[in-house]
Write a protein that holds these residues in place. Sequence first.
Motif, PDB file in Angstrom:
ATOM      1  N   VAL A 123     -32.085  10.612 -13.762  1.00 47.62           N
ATOM      2  CA  VAL A 123     -32.569  10.828 -15.204  1.00 47.62           C
ATOM      3  C   VAL A 123     -33.660   9.548 -15.624  1.00 47.62           C
ATOM      4  CG1 VAL A 123     -31.657  10.990 -17.415  1.00 47.62           C
ATOM      5  CG2 VAL A 123     -30.509  12.142 -15.299  1.00 47.62           C
ATOM      6  N   ASN A 124     -34.737   9.937 -16.126  1.00 45.09           N
ATOM      7  CA  ASN A 124     -35.490   8.802 -16.586  1.00 45.09           C
ATOM      8  C   ASN A 124     -35.502   8.694 -18.050  1.00 45.09           C
ATOM      9  OD1 ASN A 124     -36.403   9.219 -13.870  1.00 45.09           O
ATOM     10  ND2 ASN A 124     -38.038  10.661 -14.822  1.00 45.09           N
ATOM     11  N   ASP A 125     -35.578  10.061 -18.941  1.00 44.58           N
ATOM     12  CA  ASP A 125     -35.800  10.025 -20.235  1.00 44.58           C
ATOM     13  C   ASP A 125     -35.208  11.065 -20.945  1.00 44.58           C
ATOM     14  OD1 ASP A 125     -37.097   9.001 -22.626  1.00 44.58           O
ATOM     15  OD2 ASP A 125     -38.950   9.927 -22.276  1.00 44.58           O
ATOM     16  N   ALA A 126     -35.035  11.115 -22.360  1.00 47.77           N
ATOM     17  CA  ALA A 126     -34.454  12.138 -23.197  1.00 47.77           C
ATOM     18  C   ALA A 126     -35.300  12.080 -24.257  1.00 47.77           C
ATOM     19  CB  ALA A 126     -32.919  11.887 -23.417  1.00 47.77           C
ATOM     20  N   LYS A 127     -35.404  13.029 -25.208  1.00 42.80           N
ATOM     21  CA  LYS A 127     -36.124  13.258 -26.240  1.00 42.80           C
ATOM     22  C   LYS A 127     -35.610  14.396 -27.122  1.00 42.80           C
ATOM     23  CE  LYS A 127     -40.383  15.033 -24.598  1.00 42.80           C
ATOM     24  NZ  LYS A 127     -41.821  14.600 -24.047  1.00 42.80           N
ATOM     25  N   PRO A 128     -36.026  14.449 -28.513  1.00 41.57           N
ATOM     26  CA  PRO A 128     -35.442  15.758 -29.208  1.00 41.57           C
ATOM     27  C   PRO A 128     -36.732  16.756 -29.043  1.00 41.57           C
ATOM     28  CG  PRO A 128     -35.656  13.671 -30.708  1.00 41.57           C
ATOM     29  CD  PRO A 128     -36.104  13.316 -29.412  1.00 41.57           C
ATOM     30  N   LEU A 129     -36.323  17.942 -28.941  1.00 38.37           N
ATOM     31  CA  LEU A 129     -37.321  18.796 -28.769  1.00 38.37           C
ATOM     32  C   LEU A 129     -36.822  20.311 -29.421  1.00 38.37           C
ATOM     33  CD1 LEU A 129     -39.536  20.100 -27.185  1.00 38.37           C
ATOM     34  CD2 LEU A 129     -38.138  20.897 -25.493  1.00 38.37           C
ATOM     35  N   LYS A 130     -37.656  20.261 -30.681  1.00 35.55           N
ATOM     36  CA  LYS A 130     -37.057  21.342 -31.767  1.00 35.55           C
ATOM     37  C   LYS A 130     -35.921  21.001 -32.325  1.00 35.55           C
ATOM     38  CE  LYS A 130     -40.664  24.653 -30.452  1.00 35.55           C
ATOM     39  NZ  LYS A 130     -41.240  25.801 -30.361  1.00 35.55           N
ATOM     40  N   SER A 131     -34.970  22.073 -32.319  1.00 39.46           N
ATOM     41  CA  SER A 131     -33.496  21.625 -32.592  1.00 39.46           C
ATOM     42  C   SER A 131     -32.619  21.248 -31.369  1.00 39.46           C
ATOM     43  CB  SER A 131     -32.945  22.568 -33.444  1.00 39.46           C
ATOM     44  OG  SER A 131     -32.872  24.029 -32.904  1.00 39.46           O
ATOM     45  N   TYR A 132     -33.310  20.805 -30.309  1.00 41.57           N
ATOM     46  CA  TYR A 132     -32.584  20.739 -29.026  1.00 41.57           C
ATOM     47  C   TYR A 132     -32.817  19.301 -28.404  1.00 41.57           C
ATOM     48  CZ  TYR A 132     -31.944  25.602 -29.555  1.00 41.57           C
ATOM     49  OH  TYR A 132     -31.517  26.754 -30.171  1.00 41.57           O
ATOM     50  N   TYR A 133     -32.539  19.017 -27.012  1.00 41.41           N
ATOM     51  CA  TYR A 133     -33.185  17.767 -26.666  1.00 41.41           C
ATOM     52  C   TYR A 133     -33.773  18.289 -25.064  1.00 41.41           C
ATOM     53  CZ  TYR A 133     -30.943  15.390 -30.206  1.00 41.41           C
ATOM     54  OH  TYR A 133     -30.805  14.796 -31.536  1.00 41.41           O
ATOM     55  N   GLU A 134     -34.437  17.468 -24.923  1.00 40.80           N
ATOM     56  CA  GLU A 134     -35.177  17.566 -23.653  1.00 40.80           C
ATOM     57  C   GLU A 134     -34.886  16.354 -22.609  1.00 40.80           C
ATOM     58  OE1 GLU A 134     -39.013  19.536 -21.781  1.00 40.80           O
ATOM     59  OE2 GLU A 134     -39.499  17.669 -22.835  1.00 40.80           O
ATOM     60  N   VAL A 135     -34.235  16.533 -21.364  1.00 44.81           N
ATOM     61  CA  VAL A 135     -33.810  15.378 -20.506  1.00 44.81           C
ATOM     62  C   VAL A 135     -34.994  15.665 -19.453  1.00 44.81           C
ATOM     63  CG1 VAL A 135     -31.933  14.303 -19.215  1.00 44.81           C
ATOM     64  CG2 VAL A 135     -31.424  15.327 -21.421  1.00 44.81           C
ATOM     65  N   ILE A 136     -35.365  14.404 -19.015  1.00 50.68           N
ATOM     66  CA  ILE A 136     -36.453  14.325 -17.988  1.00 50.68           C
ATOM     67  C   ILE A 136     -36.070  13.578 -16.781  1.00 50.68           C
ATOM     68  CG2 ILE A 136     -38.857  13.794 -17.554  1.00 50.68           C
ATOM     69  CD1 ILE A 136     -39.161  14.081 -20.511  1.00 50.68           C
ATOM     70  N   SER A 137     -35.917  14.199 -15.601  1.00 48.20           N
ATOM     71  CA  SER A 137     -35.358  13.792 -14.540  1.00 48.20           C
ATOM     72  C   SER A 137     -36.548  13.630 -13.490  1.00 48.20           C
ATOM     73  CB  SER A 137     -34.228  14.144 -14.087  1.00 48.20           C
ATOM     74  OG  SER A 137     -34.395  15.515 -13.627  1.00 48.20           O
ATOM     75  N   THR A 138     -36.277  12.873 -12.551  1.00 48.06           N
ATOM     76  CA  THR A 138     -37.291  13.033 -11.204  1.00 48.06           C
ATOM     77  C   THR A 138     -36.527  13.237  -9.967  1.00 48.06           C
ATOM     78  OG1 THR A 138     -38.820  11.337 -12.066  1.00 48.06           O
ATOM     79  CG2 THR A 138     -39.043  12.030  -9.874  1.00 48.06           C
ATOM     80  N   ALA A 139     -36.824  14.428  -8.942  1.00 50.62           N
ATOM     81  CA  ALA A 139     -36.227  14.438  -7.968  1.00 50.62           C
ATOM     82  C   ALA A 139     -36.775  13.825  -6.811  1.00 50.62           C
ATOM     83  CB  ALA A 139     -36.042  16.214  -7.626  1.00 50.62           C
TER      84      ALA A 139
END
Lengths: 201, 254
Positions: A123-139
Motif C-alpha cells: 500500500v502506497n497512498d490513500a486519499k479522499p474520493l467524493k464521499s469515499y476513499y481511494e487506497v493506492i497499492s502496487t503489486a
Amino acid sequence: MASNTFLSRRAFVGAGFAAAAAFGALPAAALNVDQARALIDKVVADINGVIGSGQSEAQMLGSFEKLFARYADVPTIARSALGAAARSASSAQMAAFTKAFQRYISRKYGRRFREFIGGRIEVNDAKPLKSYYEVISTAYLKGESPFEVRWHVGDKSGKNLFFNIIIEGVNMLASERAEIGAMLDKRKGDIDALVADLNAT
Amino acid sequence: MTVKIPLIRVLPLVVAGALLAGCAAAPASQGVNDPLEPMNRAVHGVNKGLDRAVVRPASKAYAAVVPEPLRQGVSNVADVLELPGDIANGLLQGRIDRAATNTLRLAANLTLGLGGLLDFASAAGMPEYKTDFGETLAVWGVGEGPYVELPLAGPSTARDAVGTVVDLAMNPLNGLFEGDDRTAAMGVAVLSRLNDRARYSGTIDSILYESADSYVQARLLYLQNRRFALGGGDAAGDEGGDAFIDPYEDSNGQ
C-alpha cells in the motif's frame, strides 16, 4: 490452542456478542483516510498471507472467499452487478444471488490472485474520493513490471468495507456489471436460473 | 533590419508547443462508442477461432518446448527491436525525458545486455516507456474514435488502428533489416507475442472462453486499460473519470 478449541470458540463468540452490544447502539464512526488505509493494509496482509501459505488451490479459493466476505461490501457489490434487474428481484432472490455471487467472484478473482504466488502487494497512498476513499497499492509479481491496484473504500454499509478494485484502470464493478448483465440476458432475465448456474460453476 | 533567430532559441518553443499540445490533448473518453458492433463481433468471432485453433496451441507448445530463460531472452530482443519506434514516438509526443531513457535502454541492452538477450537496463533501474503512434495521436489531441476489433491484432479504436498502421509503416528498423534479417526480426516479434499468450493464459482464457459475452469483456478491458495508460496512469484518480462507480447511489434509488 488445539486443546482449547471449544473454549476459545465460546470465548470468541461471547466477546463478539459483547462487542456488538457495545458498538451496535453507536453510530458508525466516520471513516477517515487513515482507517481506509488501515483496512486495505489488513486486506493486503491477509492476501499476502494466503499467497505465501503454500495452500492447495481449493484451500486458497476458500481463503479468498473468506477475505472477500470479511473486507468487501458483498451485498452492495452484488446489487450493483445485477443492475436494473435488482429492482424487480424479491428479497429471497437477492439473498440467493448475493450468496452465489460471493462464491463466483471469490473464485474468479482468487484464481487471478493465485498467479501472485511469490509476489506481494504494497500500500502506497490513500486519499479522499467524493464521499469515499481511494487506497493506492502496487503489486510486485515475479518477472513482471510492478502494476497499480486501487481500492475504493466506504462506510455507507455501517462498516468500513471496500466496494471496488481497479487494476491498471480495469474496474471490477464495471466488468461484473457487463458480465452479470450478459449472463442474465442469456437467461432471458431469469434471476433464479442465473443463481442456479452461478452455484453450479 | 533583419532579425536572425538562432535555432537554439526556437527549439524550446517547439518543445513548449509540443507540451501545450499535450495539455490540450483529446478530451478524456468515457463510456463505449461502438457503432460498428455487428462487424466487430464478426471479427471477434474470427479472432477467437484463430486463437483456439492456432495461437493458443502454438503458445502452449512454445512454452512447453523452449525453456523459460530462452523465451525471456527472445522477448527481451523483441523489446529492444521496438525501442527505436518508442524513441521516435516519445520525441513526437514532446516527452524528451522518456525518449532519452529509452535511448539509454537501447544502448545498455545492446552492449551490456549482449545484443538485447538480457534486459540489463531494467535490472539497472531504467524503466521502459512503451509507446506507439496511437498515443502520439492522443497527445496531439486526436479523439479516440469508435471502438474497432482488428483481425489478428484484436481490440483497438479508430485512433489506435491508424497508430498501428503508421507504426508498422514508419518503423525505423524497416530500412535497416532486409531479407533474412527482416524475417528473423518478425519471427522474434511473433515468438514474443506467443510467450505473452502463454504467460497470461489464465486471464486471457477466462475472458475469451469463460465469460458470458467475451466480446463485451474484451472491449471493456481494452478501453479501460488503454485510457488508463494514456492518462499517464492517473485516470482512475480523476473524479470525473470512468473509473469511479458509486454502488451506494444505485441502491439509494430503489
